[in-house]
Design a protein around this motif. Structure first.
Motif, short mmCIF file in Angstrom:
data_model
loop_
_atom_site.label_atom_id
_atom_site.label_comp_id
_atom_site.label_asym_id
_atom_site.label_seq_id
_atom_site.Cartn_x
_atom_site.Cartn_y
_atom_site.Cartn_z
N ILE A 1 67.71 -24.63 51.92
CA ILE A 1 68.38 -23.63 52.77
C ILE A 1 68.96 -24.34 54.00
O ILE A 1 68.28 -25.15 54.63
CB ILE A 1 67.39 -22.53 53.23
N ILE A 2 70.21 -24.04 54.30
CA ILE A 2 70.82 -24.56 55.54
C ILE A 2 71.03 -23.38 56.48
O ILE A 2 71.77 -22.44 56.17
CB ILE A 2 72.17 -25.26 55.28
N GLY A 3 70.37 -23.43 57.65
CA GLY A 3 70.47 -22.35 58.64
C GLY A 3 69.28 -21.43 58.52
O GLY A 3 69.20 -20.62 57.60
N ALA A 4 68.33 -21.57 59.45
CA ALA A 4 67.14 -20.72 59.43
C ALA A 4 67.22 -19.70 60.55
O ALA A 4 66.33 -19.57 61.38
CB ALA A 4 65.88 -21.57 59.56
N GLY A 5 68.34 -18.99 60.58
CA GLY A 5 68.50 -17.90 61.54
C GLY A 5 68.16 -16.59 60.85
O GLY A 5 67.32 -16.54 59.94
N PHE A 6 68.85 -15.53 61.25
CA PHE A 6 68.55 -14.20 60.70
C PHE A 6 68.62 -14.19 59.17
O PHE A 6 67.66 -13.83 58.48
CB PHE A 6 69.51 -13.17 61.31
N ILE A 7 69.76 -14.61 58.63
CA ILE A 7 69.91 -14.44 57.18
C ILE A 7 69.17 -15.54 56.41
O ILE A 7 68.69 -15.32 55.31
CB ILE A 7 71.40 -14.32 56.77
N GLY A 8 69.05 -16.72 57.03
CA GLY A 8 68.31 -17.81 56.38
C GLY A 8 66.86 -17.42 56.15
O GLY A 8 66.30 -17.64 55.06
N TYR B 1 71.82 -11.06 68.21
CA TYR B 1 70.72 -11.98 67.89
C TYR B 1 71.18 -13.36 67.46
O TYR B 1 70.37 -14.26 67.26
CB TYR B 1 69.87 -11.37 66.77
N SER B 2 72.50 -13.58 67.26
CA SER B 2 72.92 -14.87 66.70
C SER B 2 72.69 -15.99 67.72
O SER B 2 72.75 -15.76 68.93
CB SER B 2 74.38 -14.83 66.25
N LEU B 3 72.46 -17.19 67.19
CA LEU B 3 72.11 -18.30 68.08
C LEU B 3 73.28 -18.61 69.03
O LEU B 3 74.39 -18.87 68.59
CB LEU B 3 71.74 -19.55 67.27
N GLY C 1 69.84 -5.88 48.23
CA GLY C 1 70.94 -6.71 47.75
C GLY C 1 70.68 -8.21 47.90
O GLY C 1 71.23 -9.01 47.14
N TYR C 2 69.85 -8.58 48.86
CA TYR C 2 69.55 -10.01 49.04
C TYR C 2 68.77 -10.52 47.83
O TYR C 2 69.04 -11.59 47.30
CB TYR C 2 68.74 -10.24 50.32
N PHE C 3 67.80 -9.70 47.40
CA PHE C 3 67.01 -10.06 46.22
C PHE C 3 67.93 -10.14 44.98
O PHE C 3 67.91 -11.11 44.23
CB PHE C 3 65.91 -9.02 46.01
N1 LIG Z 1 74.72 -10.78 54.02
C1 LIG Z 1 74.36 -10.28 55.17
O1 LIG Z 1 73.95 -9.12 55.26
C2 LIG Z 1 74.43 -11.15 56.40
C3 LIG Z 1 73.72 -10.78 57.55
C4 LIG Z 1 73.79 -11.61 58.65
C5 LIG Z 1 74.54 -12.77 58.62
N2 LIG Z 1 75.24 -13.09 57.49
C6 LIG Z 1 76.06 -14.32 57.45
O2 LIG Z 1 75.17 -15.44 57.45
C7 LIG Z 1 75.69 -16.51 58.24
C8 LIG Z 1 74.67 -16.85 59.34
O3 LIG Z 1 74.48 -15.74 60.19
P1 LIG Z 1 73.11 -15.46 60.98
O4 LIG Z 1 73.19 -14.05 61.45
O5 LIG Z 1 71.95 -15.86 60.15
O6 LIG Z 1 73.26 -16.44 62.23
P2 LIG Z 1 72.11 -17.03 63.16
O7 LIG Z 1 72.76 -17.50 64.40
O8 LIG Z 1 70.97 -16.06 63.25
O9 LIG Z 1 71.57 -18.28 62.31
C9 LIG Z 1 72.36 -19.41 62.04
C10 LIG Z 1 71.43 -20.62 61.98
O10 LIG Z 1 72.22 -21.76 61.62
C11 LIG Z 1 71.79 -22.86 62.41
N3 LIG Z 1 72.88 -23.82 62.55
C12 LIG Z 1 74.01 -23.71 63.28
N4 LIG Z 1 74.77 -24.81 63.16
C13 LIG Z 1 74.09 -25.64 62.34
C14 LIG Z 1 74.36 -26.95 61.85
N5 LIG Z 1 75.46 -27.63 62.18
N6 LIG Z 1 73.44 -27.52 61.05
C15 LIG Z 1 72.30 -26.85 60.72
N7 LIG Z 1 72.00 -25.61 61.16
C16 LIG Z 1 72.89 -25.02 61.95
C17 LIG Z 1 71.42 -22.25 63.74
O11 LIG Z 1 70.56 -23.09 64.48
C18 LIG Z 1 70.78 -20.93 63.32
O12 LIG Z 1 69.38 -21.06 63.16
C19 LIG Z 1 77.05 -16.01 58.75
O13 LIG Z 1 78.06 -16.46 57.90
C20 LIG Z 1 76.94 -14.50 58.69
O14 LIG Z 1 78.18 -13.84 58.53
C21 LIG Z 1 75.18 -12.31 56.39
#
Ligand SMILES: NC(=O)c1ccc[n+]([C@@H]2O[C@H](COP(=O)([O-])OP(=O)(O)OC[C@H]3O[C@@H](n4cnc5c(N)ncnc54)[C@H](O)[C@@H]3O)[C@@H](O)[C@H]2O)c1
Length: 342
Positions: A6-13, A173-175, A294-296
């Protein structure tokens, strides 16, 4: 067993991470990349969100390999599937690299910020060894899967009108608030509304033209869009509303009103109106749906494709590209005050 990075451990990660924990018989998260030290170590206590698991917790990641630089996780030979949950402005570059490295790639929506970027990703996927899908979760969301089936099999007669709505308080909430910058996120029209654009495309295909009005926010992005889609020879009303300018106390809502010849279906996540069927003078009826979200469903479909060596069918990258193009056409209509031909 599909080995996931997984790349990105924010909300959706972290939401995706939680999904993999429900399917341990077929997938295993073996690596996780985030540029923030606490997040890649599993401390998600400061990671919020607006749907599903809204508040993160501290997790024990055991022997999951942590990466700081996404290029390193893409190069990890023991990762089969890159699950890209990093901000939208990174999608193009990471997808191209991961496909070139022979990985399967599940990339969050929207596919990219421009149609040109999407086209580049499509071209790369054509020659790639790995499977590629954009995580358009609404196509897999039980309430929406039910609507698609009802439209396709005509059980309630012809669909006369559909309103798809997605209204929310600003997602704060986004970073570092990257979502607030339309150059990084595409604004509400690409970040939020694209879900319904993609779903309308799934139901009806491309319209002949779109007409939209909207409200611009600070930074030049669209905070609100009200769009109508027109199909030649059809009197059906197709209306899509997307906004993130609601008061903070409103939270997040997605839903729809579908009026058929013989029935109506209404769904609203907030204030928690479960999918309800109205038919004649019968009492309104709650529709029974399979568990899960839908995520599942989207991850299950991606795993099916990897295991069976086939490309995604429920959500194709071409359709995800078309959804970006349609959302941008709506934006053009708002800015010009004119219908935009597709
Ligand atoms: N399907 C859905 O319902 C849904 C919901 C929310 C977000 N999203 C999508 O998911 C993506 C992420 O959104 P989010 O809300 O999770 O954002 P977020 O800010 O909560 O998380 C993003 C994560 O990516 C990390 N990150 C940023 N740059 C990086 C890099 N260069 N290398 C490694 N890690 C890096 C950040 O540190 C952060 O932890 C977006 O494209 C958004 O549109 C989809």
């Amino acid at each position: 067993m599909v080995r996931v990075g997984i790349i990105g451990a924010g909300f959706i990660g972290r939401n995706h991470f939680n999904q993999y924990e429900k399917m341990t018989e077929r997938a295993k998260v073996v690596a996780l990349c985030d540029k923030e030290a606490d997040r890649r170590a599993g401390d998600w206590s400061k990671v919020g969100g607006n749907i599903g698991d809204k508040q993160g917790t501290k997790r024990d990641l055991g022997n999951i390999r942590p990466y700081t630089d996404w290029k390193d996780i893409v190069a990890d030979p023991e990762v089969d599937l890159i699950d890209l949950c990093a901000p939208t402005f990174l999608h193009r570059e990471v997808v191209l690299a991961a496909l070139a490295a022979g990985k399967h790639v599940l990339c969050e929506k929207p596919m990219a910020l421009t149609v040109e970027d999407c086209d580049e990703m499509l071209a790369a996927a054509k020659n790639a060894k790995g499977r590629f899908m954009i995580a358009q979760c609404i196509r897999f969301w039980p309430e929406y899967v039910y609507l698609k089936k009802a439209v396709d099999d005509g059980r309630f007669g012809q669909l006369r009108s559909l309103e798809l709505r997605r209204q929310a308080a600003f997602p704060d909430y986004s970073l570092n608030n990257w979502i607030a910058n339309p150059e990084l996120s595409g604004g509400a029209i690409l970040d939020l509304h694209v879900h319904d654009v993609d779903f309308a495309l799934h139901l009806f295909g491309k319209p002949a033209f779109v007409v939209a009005q909207g409200c611009q926010g600070t930074g030049g992005g669209m905070d609100r869009v009200h769009a109508q889609w027109f199909y030649p020879g059809s009197s059906r009303v197709t209306q899509l509303i997307g906004a993130w300018d609601m008061p903070a106390s409103y939270g997040f809502n997605m839903g729809y009103t579908a009026v058929f010849e013989k029935a109506a279906l209404i769904f609203d996540l907030n204030p928690n109106t479960p999918l309800t069927l109205f038919q004649g003078k019968d009492e309104a009826q709650k529709v029974e749906l399979p568990a899960g979200d839908g995520y599942f469903g989207e991850i299950q479909h991606m795993l099916d494709c990897i295991e069976q060596g086939r490309n995604p069918t429920i959500s194709t990258p071409q359709e995800s590209r078309d959804a970006v193009a349609l959302a941008l056409a709506e934006k053009k209509s708002i800015l010009t005050g004119k219908p935009v031909e597709i």
